[in-house]
Design a protein around this motif. Structure first.
Motif, PDB file in Angstrom:
ATOM      1  N   HIS A   1       1.969   1.850  -3.413  1.00 58.29           N
ATOM      2  CA  HIS A   1       0.831   2.382  -4.179  1.00 58.29           C
ATOM      3  C   HIS A   1       0.701   3.888  -3.921  1.00 58.29           C
ATOM      4  O   HIS A   1       0.514   4.673  -4.865  1.00 58.29           O
ATOM      5  CB  HIS A   1      -0.449   1.644  -3.768  1.00 58.29           C
ATOM      6  N   ALA A   2       0.813   4.273  -2.660  1.00 57.15           N
ATOM      7  CA  ALA A   2       0.737   5.695  -2.308  1.00 57.15           C
ATOM      8  C   ALA A   2       1.907   6.474  -2.924  1.00 57.15           C
ATOM      9  O   ALA A   2       1.750   7.614  -3.384  1.00 57.15           O
ATOM     10  CB  ALA A   2       0.735   5.859  -0.795  1.00 57.15           C
ATOM     11  N   TYR A   3       3.082   5.835  -2.948  1.00 55.58           N
ATOM     12  CA  TYR A   3       4.279   6.465  -3.538  1.00 55.58           C
ATOM     13  C   TYR A   3       4.050   6.739  -5.034  1.00 55.58           C
ATOM     14  O   TYR A   3       4.418   7.798  -5.546  1.00 55.58           O
ATOM     15  CB  TYR A   3       5.482   5.540  -3.340  1.00 55.58           C
ATOM     16  N   ILE A   4       3.422   5.781  -5.712  1.00 56.53           N
ATOM     17  CA  ILE A   4       3.107   5.942  -7.137  1.00 56.53           C
ATOM     18  C   ILE A   4       2.197   7.157  -7.329  1.00 56.53           C
ATOM     19  O   ILE A   4       2.402   7.984  -8.221  1.00 56.53           O
ATOM     20  CB  ILE A   4       2.427   4.659  -7.689  1.00 56.53           C
ATOM     21  N   TYR A   5       1.205   7.269  -6.450  1.00 57.72           N
ATOM     22  CA  TYR A   5       0.238   8.372  -6.534  1.00 57.72           C
ATOM     23  C   TYR A   5       0.915   9.717  -6.227  1.00 57.72           C
ATOM     24  O   TYR A   5       0.744  10.695  -6.963  1.00 57.72           O
ATOM     25  CB  TYR A   5      -0.906   8.113  -5.557  1.00 57.72           C
ATOM     26  N   ARG A   6       1.707   9.753  -5.148  1.00 55.76           N
ATOM     27  CA  ARG A   6       2.375  10.991  -4.732  1.00 55.76           C
ATOM     28  C   ARG A   6       3.391  11.465  -5.777  1.00 55.76           C
ATOM     29  O   ARG A   6       3.557  12.666  -5.993  1.00 55.76           O
ATOM     30  CB  ARG A   6       3.108  10.796  -3.401  1.00 55.76           C
TER      31      ARG A   6
ATOM     32  N   LYS B   1       3.123   7.438 -13.903  1.00 53.13           N
ATOM     33  CA  LYS B   1       2.045   7.015 -14.797  1.00 53.13           C
ATOM     34  C   LYS B   1       1.662   5.558 -14.520  1.00 53.13           C
ATOM     35  O   LYS B   1       2.513   4.671 -14.511  1.00 53.13           O
ATOM     36  CB  LYS B   1       2.494   7.166 -16.255  1.00 53.13           C
ATOM     37  N   LEU B   2       0.390   5.348 -14.278  1.00 53.26           N
ATOM     38  CA  LEU B   2      -0.096   3.988 -13.999  1.00 53.26           C
ATOM     39  C   LEU B   2      -0.361   3.294 -15.344  1.00 53.26           C
ATOM     40  O   LEU B   2      -1.483   3.253 -15.838  1.00 53.26           O
ATOM     41  CB  LEU B   2      -1.372   4.032 -13.149  1.00 53.26           C
TER      42      LEU B   2
ATOM     43  N   VAL C   1      -8.463  -1.182  -8.389  1.00 49.78           N
ATOM     44  CA  VAL C   1      -7.355  -0.795  -9.273  1.00 49.78           C
ATOM     45  C   VAL C   1      -7.665  -1.204 -10.704  1.00 49.78           C
ATOM     46  O   VAL C   1      -7.468  -0.434 -11.648  1.00 49.78           O
ATOM     47  CB  VAL C   1      -6.027  -1.446  -8.807  1.00 49.78           C
TER      48      VAL C   1
ATOM     49  N   LYS D   1       0.839  -1.213   0.000  1.00 43.86           N
ATOM     50  CA  LYS D   1       0.000   0.000   0.000  1.00 43.86           C
ATOM     51  C   LYS D   1       0.868   1.254   0.000  1.00 43.86           C
ATOM     52  O   LYS D   1       0.530   2.263  -0.624  1.00 43.86           O
ATOM     53  CB  LYS D   1      -0.908   0.008   1.240  1.00 43.86           C
TER      54      LYS D   1
ATOM     55  N   CYS E   1       3.309  10.988  -8.885  1.00 42.28           N
ATOM     56  CA  CYS E   1       2.678  11.187 -10.204  1.00 42.28           C
ATOM     57  C   CYS E   1       3.257  10.249 -11.262  1.00 42.28           C
ATOM     58  O   CYS E   1       3.431  10.626 -12.432  1.00 42.28           O
ATOM     59  CB  CYS E   1       2.833  12.633 -10.667  1.00 42.28           C
TER      60      CYS E   1
END
Length: 592
Positions: free
Chosen positions: A243-248, A252-253, A277, A240, A250
């Protein structure tokens, strides 16, 4: 590309299309730009009457990283035939193509050409040679080249580390990584991926921590590796955090990272988040559909997995052989025999997919779990391939579930012949004998294991708490909280007894008296992990456990009661599937 086509049309009408300089710029955009089109680049190339060295290098470079790297070799041959001499920009991409198609002999020939042309001293060329040799599995040749280099640069070191990782020599990779005077993102990514590759997920996490301390911002490839490490450990909260690191950050998913997230959440028991997801992914490829179908299947949601498969068909996404492994697995775990048979036939007749050994194993497992052991045996005998240990193992599992000693003994002997060093085969056959109170046969199996130097793999249970993964084995007393854990374990056993629990001693291999058997069962690794979880996790937090072996019947029964007594959701991932325990029930419906 739309604008480029307009420009190209204008060039044709003005006669500039045959100008080599203009043509080279058109080809460069189409071949190398992210918004280009490699097929149009080839079209332009063939329309150019006299392509120069720059155009050839552009096309060789583009082809080397395309789905058809062999085209680089054809272009190089054509260039030499036309009398155009390659330069030091040509060879690195040509070597990359050789590495991708694992053409070692051709790579050696090019190495010889480089030696004659005195181009092998160029650091970029030499790094490309190291990469080629390592990608072709010739790490010794790569190391000889590396040792001759006077200027150790990051590129050559990364190439050598990548070679060590490819052959599983993480010790040498880490040694070289530690010696590097400076490291870039590729250095960190390669060594982290190597740790994940050999199963040392904890080390991968530690290295990521070091990279963060140094301010290294990791990319999508590294994050996919770290999510894989989280999935392997069953470390949901660590996953998790990523996942938060990916969001923070920015990040690209994309399809790869989205699929990694689905896989991580699925393997950590967070199947609802995996579904979220999946739904939020802007573009889903076959890998993403496969990940969610398989995730639902192993978490015990067979019907939902089949619904997703139907949705996949409606969306027009073509299923592949991996999709059907997930579908058949879903049918097997949910006991959906008729549906499984129908999908198997559909895979062969409608989708024209040739079954693999994994599909055959799923079908045997489907028959075996349903108790149709004779049908499973008949299916095996009619296979167009020689059945392997996985197929026979699926049948032995069915024999154990339904207590068919005669067939189980026959299959067990076949498995021991096929895999004489696999401890699990001996143990399952021993359990089969123990259930029938055939203790002489149990002793014979254990003697055979002793003579052959085979040790039973100890059961290990992992649990994550406060950002750390804790591991327990049967009777473990090495944990700093041992005293509190065993106190909680005693409390659990008292509550279980009051709730009517009676230990199931049928799977204890030794011919011990009942009291000794009950004591042995009481200290199984998952019970210790549950006790640890009750102490260290908040009252509303689920207890998530990863077990390396199949959950035994006794622990399964006990965990169901514990979930009700303590009003806790307990999620156990064993060797083949998930068990979601809640209020005295398990998601597997006692069908595992």
């Amino acid at each position: 590309m739309t604008r480029l086509l307009q420009i190209h049309a204008q060039m044709i009408t003005t006669g500039l299309a045959h100008n080599t300089f203009c043509a080279s710029n058109l080809i460069s955009f189409c071949a190398l730009s992210d918004s280009g089109d490699i097929n149009y680049a080839h079209f332009l190339f063939h329309q150019t009457p006299q392509p120069n060295l720059f155009i050839y290098n552009t096309m060789i470079r583009s082809s080397a990283r395309s789905p058809s790297p062999k085209d680089s070799i054809f272009l190089y041959t054509q260039m030499r035939t036309r009398g155009i001499s390659p330069d030091h920009y040509t060879y690195p991409f040509l070597l990359k193509a050789c590495g991708r198609i694992e053409a070692l002999e051709l790579g050696k020939t090019i190495h010889g050409v480089l030696l004659k042309a005195a181009l092998d001293s160029d650091s970029f060329v030499r790094s490309s040679l190291i990469n080629m040799y390592t990608n072709c599995g010739s790490v010794e040749s790569a190391r000889r080249l590396f040792d001759k280099m006077s200027d150790f640069n990051v590129v050559s070191c990364n190439a050598m580390i990548g070679g060590y990782v490819k052959v599983g020599d993480l010790g040498s990779a880490k040694w070289l990584f530690d010696k590097m005077p400076e490291r870039d993102l590729v250095s960190w990514s390669t060594v982290i991926a190597g740790c994940v590759q050999i199963g040392d997920s904890k080390k991968a996490m530690e290295l990521f921590g070091e990279a963060q301390t140094l301010g290294i911002r990791v990319d999508e490839i590294t994050l996919a590796s770290l999510l894989s490490a989280s999935a392997h450990l069953g470390a949901l909260y660590q996953g998790k955090w990523f996942h938060a690191y990916i969001y923070r950050s920015c990040v690209k998913l994309d399809a790869v990272l989205g699929t990694s997230l689905i896989d991580m959440y699925s393997k950590c028991g967070g199947i609802e988040t995996a579904l979220t997801v999946f739904r939020l992914m802007p573009k889903k490829d076959t890998l993403a559909w496969n990940a969610i179908i398989t995730g639902l299947a192993v978490n015990g949601y067979g019907e939902r997995a089949l619904q997703i498969f139907l949705e996949m068909q409606r969306e027009g996404e073509m299923p592949d052989d991996v999709t059907f492994i997930g579908v058949l697995c879903a049918c097997s775990h949910a006991g959906l025999l008729d549906e499984g048979l129908r999908y198997y036939e559909s895979m062969i007749r409608f989708y024209r997919i040739k079954p693999r050994v994994e599909h055959y194993g799923c079908m045997v497992d489907l028959y075996g779990r349903a108790g149709l052991l004779v049908d499973a045996l008949d299916f095996i005998r009619k296979l167009p391939v020689q059945p392997n240990a996985a197929i026979w193992g699926a049948l032995l599992g069915g024999c154990f579930i339904h207590g068919n000693i005669e067939l189980g003994e026959h299959v067990g002997r076949i498995l021991i012949e096929l895999e004489p060093q696999h401890s699990g085969r001996y143990v399952l056959l021993s359990n089969l004998y123990a259930n029938a109170n055939r203790w002489d046969d149990v002793r014979n199996i254990r003697e055979m294991m002793k003579e052959r130097g085979i040790n039973k793999i100890p059961g290990r249970s992992k649990i994550e708490a406060k950002g750390m993964v804790h591991e327990f084995v049967m009777g473990d007393k090495s944990h700093p909280q041992t005293k509190e854990i065993y106190h909680k374990l005693d409390e659990m056993m008292k509550h279980l007894t009051l709730a009517g629990y009676t230990p199931d001693t049928s799977t204890v291999l030794f011919n011990l008296d009942e009291e000794e058997k009950e004591n042995a069962l009481g200290y199984h690794s998952e019970k210790l992990a549950i006790a640890f979880g009750l102490i260290n996790l908040g009252p509303n937090m689920p207890i998530r456990i990863v077990k390396n072996l199949r959950v035994c019947v006794d622990c399964h029964s006990a965990t169901k009661l514990i979930s009700k007594i303590y009003d806790r959701r307990i999620i156990v991932r064993d060797r083949s599937r998930f068990h979601h325990f809640e209020q005295g029930y398990c998601s597997c419906k006692d069908y595992w």
